[in-house]
Design a protein around this motif. Structure first.
Motif, short mmCIF file in Angstrom:
data_model
loop_
_atom_site.label_atom_id
_atom_site.label_comp_id
_atom_site.label_asym_id
_atom_site.label_seq_id
_atom_site.Cartn_x
_atom_site.Cartn_y
_atom_site.Cartn_z
N ILE A 112 0.85 -1.19 0.00
CA ILE A 112 0.00 0.00 0.00
C ILE A 112 0.88 1.24 0.00
N THR A 113 0.94 1.85 -1.17
CA THR A 113 1.76 3.05 -1.33
C THR A 113 0.91 4.28 -1.01
N ASP A 114 1.52 5.44 -1.02
CA ASP A 114 0.77 6.69 -0.83
C ASP A 114 -0.34 6.82 -1.87
N GLU A 115 0.02 6.44 -3.09
CA GLU A 115 -0.91 6.55 -4.21
C GLU A 115 -2.14 5.66 -4.00
N ILE A 116 -1.85 4.41 -3.60
CA ILE A 116 -2.96 3.47 -3.36
C ILE A 116 -3.80 3.93 -2.17
N ALA A 117 -3.13 4.42 -1.14
CA ALA A 117 -3.86 4.89 0.06
C ALA A 117 -4.78 6.05 -0.31
N THR A 118 -4.29 6.96 -1.16
CA THR A 118 -5.12 8.10 -1.60
C THR A 118 -6.32 7.59 -2.39
N LYS A 119 -6.04 6.62 -3.28
CA LYS A 119 -7.13 6.07 -4.10
C LYS A 119 -8.16 5.36 -3.22
N ALA A 120 -7.67 4.62 -2.22
CA ALA A 120 -8.58 3.87 -1.33
C ALA A 120 -9.47 4.83 -0.55
N ALA A 121 -8.84 5.90 -0.03
CA ALA A 121 -9.61 6.87 0.76
C ALA A 121 -10.64 7.57 -0.12
N LYS A 122 -10.31 7.74 -1.39
CA LYS A 122 -11.22 8.41 -2.31
C LYS A 122 -12.36 7.49 -2.75
N ILE A 123 -12.01 6.23 -2.94
CA ILE A 123 -13.01 5.27 -3.42
C ILE A 123 -14.02 4.91 -2.32
N CYS A 124 -13.59 5.01 -1.06
CA CYS A 124 -14.47 4.70 0.06
C CYS A 124 -15.55 5.79 0.15
N PRO A 125 -16.83 5.40 0.05
CA PRO A 125 -17.87 6.44 0.04
C PRO A 125 -18.06 7.12 1.39
N VAL A 126 -17.63 6.42 2.45
CA VAL A 126 -17.74 6.99 3.80
C VAL A 126 -16.33 7.20 4.34
N GLY A 127 -16.17 7.45 5.61
CA GLY A 127 -14.83 7.68 6.16
C GLY A 127 -14.23 6.42 6.79
N ALA A 128 -14.51 5.24 6.19
CA ALA A 128 -13.99 4.01 6.77
C ALA A 128 -12.52 3.80 6.42
N LEU A 129 -12.10 4.30 5.28
CA LEU A 129 -10.69 4.24 4.91
C LEU A 129 -10.18 5.67 4.82
N LEU A 130 -9.24 6.00 5.68
CA LEU A 130 -8.71 7.37 5.69
C LEU A 130 -7.20 7.32 5.52
N LYS A 131 -6.70 8.23 4.70
CA LYS A 131 -5.26 8.29 4.53
C LYS A 131 -4.67 8.97 5.76
N LYS A 132 -3.57 8.40 6.23
CA LYS A 132 -2.93 8.97 7.42
C LYS A 132 -2.27 10.30 7.09
N GLU A 133 -2.08 11.11 8.09
CA GLU A 133 -1.37 12.38 8.01
C GLU A 133 -2.00 13.37 7.02
N VAL A 134 -3.32 13.30 6.88
CA VAL A 134 -4.01 14.27 6.03
C VAL A 134 -4.88 15.18 6.89
N GLY A 135 -5.80 14.57 7.63
CA GLY A 135 -6.66 15.35 8.52
C GLY A 135 -7.73 16.11 7.78
N PHE A 136 -8.23 17.15 8.42
CA PHE A 136 -9.33 17.94 7.85
C PHE A 136 -8.73 18.96 6.89
N VAL A 137 -8.41 18.48 5.69
CA VAL A 137 -7.63 19.31 4.77
C VAL A 137 -8.46 20.43 4.11
N GLN A 138 -9.75 20.14 3.86
CA GLN A 138 -10.58 21.17 3.23
C GLN A 138 -11.43 21.88 4.27
N PRO A 139 -11.43 23.20 4.27
CA PRO A 139 -12.27 23.90 5.24
C PRO A 139 -13.76 23.77 4.91
#
Lengths: 243, 181
Positions: A187-214
């Protein structure tokens, strides 16, 4: 022989190519049918039932039913509206969806559907299940409190050599998403980003991102899910962040 | 005709929803013209003087006092409004719902890092309300008539709902005002 199929959705004449599923065919004709587990480009699974429509008087799932000549499809009716609301409400009460403390809030499809359907409170009692949070992977946090078992991560994410990174574990009410231990290092950064994006809810979250959008800049802050205008805004925002 | 009477209370909440009521800004002057407040932290009236038209509840039920206050509101208000995520689904206090109650108390009063050494006691005075096994949403304890989600709910949503209830007009429920966070 023509391969075009003619059908109606809520009385509107529509046509689509043979072999298309009702959900995609409706979209091609500018009609939005709410869906949750479906993702474009992958075989439909029909697990969430949010896209349930009435076809010739029968309740059927739009994502996995192919269009057929002369189909009479009902989409925007009170009955279907309430049915979809019930499904969303059930998903909310059978997990622990604490929106105020969720990183995905504002970009969550489950929440966005609830907004679209104007759900003010679920009619069913909360189950408050005890579920695990797994933060052992260096790139991903897996929060089972929010998982709705849509199988999107399993279906969409594979390594370059075609191995699945996610799989179902156990059965029935114990069913959970598991990260394959043998491949979890892949699981690379790229895959983690894709996984977090593909998950319709917040069950898969990429680490070290947090509440990035206000608040106010998130996907479903201003326009409901399924609104084409909101999709244009999103793509222009993505362009902005890329440049 | 006399003004409709409003009562408000905060149960297991953070008072953020009451802050959001104040967030209706200068419309608060209109509100004072429209309604009369009874039992509420807004005017510091501690107990009901009369039957109220609208009761607004913030926060869920985490102890026996919350249950008592909520039932009192149901008895004294013609309409009850659940205001905010805590009242509707337990909210952040409901994060403790998966943890056994003894563990919660131990962590708070015995094992927590900030507990003073030599002063470890779980409070057990009769005057203190009993903590419930779980944090419950208000509508699982009494009947609730309206729900206004949000953490806190948008001030425009509160304003729209209050005016609609008072005047008997349909709520607008604009998309941007219905949010769960």
């Amino acid at each position: 022989m023509s391969t075009k199929i003619n059908f109606t959705i809520d009385g509107k004449n529509c046509s689509a190519d043979k072999g298309m599923f009702v959900l995609g065919a409706a979209q091609k004709n500018g009609i939005y049918i709410p869906s949750l587990c479906n993702i474009e480009g992958l075989a439909p699974r029909g697990s969430c039932r949010v896209c349930t429509v009435k076809i010739n008087g029968k309740l059927m799932v739009a994502c996995s039913t192919p269009v057929a000549e002369g189909m009479k499809i009902e989409n925007e009716t009170e009955e279907l509206h309430d049915l979809r609301k019930q499904i969303i409400e059930l998903l909310f009460v059978e997990g622990n969806h604490l929106c105020p403390s969720c990183e995905k809030s504002g970009n969550c499809e489950l929440q966005a559907l609830a907004y679209r359907l104007k759900i003010m409170a679920p009619r069913y009692p909360y189950q408050f299940p005890v579920r695990e949070i797994d933060a052992s992977n260096p790139k991903l946090i897996k929060d089972h409190n929010r998982c709705i078992l849509c199988k999107r991560c399993i279906r969409a994410i594979q390594t370059d050599d075609g191995k699945n990174l996610f799989a179902f574990k156990q059965r029935g009410c114990k069913l959970t998403i598991n990260i394959e231990p043998s491949t979890s290092a892949a699981i690379t950064d790229e895959i983690a980003t894709k996984a977090a994006k593909i998950c319709p809810v917040g069950a898969l979250l990429k680490k070290e991102v947090g509440f990035v959008q206000p608040i106010g800049h998130r996907l479903y802050d201003h326009l409901p899910i399924g609104n084409t205008a909101s999709l244009n805004i999103i793509s222009s925002r993505e362009k902005d962040t890329n440049t | 005709m006399s003004k409709p009477v409003i009562a408000t209370a905060s149960l297991a909440g953070c008072f953020g929803c009451h802050m959001s009521i104040l967030d209706i800004d200068e419309r608060i002057l209109d509100l004072i013209e429209l309604v009369e407040f009874n039992k509420s932290p807004v005017d510091d009236i501690k107990s009901f003087h009369k039957i109220c038209d609208i009761g607004i509840i913030e926060g869920g039920c985490c102890n026996s006092e919350n249950i008592h206050v909520l039932k009192d509101f149901r008895k004294n208000c013609k309409l009850l409004v659940s205001l905010g995520e805590c009242a509707i689904m337990g909210g952040l206090p409901a994060l403790r719902n998966g943890i056994p109650i003894q563990e919660c108390l131990n962590e708070a009063y015995l094992d927590g890092l900030t507990v003073e050494k030599g002063n470890k006691i779980i409070p057990n005075d009769n005057e203190l309300p009993m903590i419930l096994d779980k944090v419950y949403p208000c509508h699982e304890v009494v009947k609730i008539d309206y729900f206004l989600p949000g953490c806190p709910p948008n001030a425009d949503l509160i304003w729209d709902a209050l005016v609609s209830i008072i005047k008997g007009t349909p709520m607008k429920l604009a998309y941007e005002t219905i949010k769960y966070d």
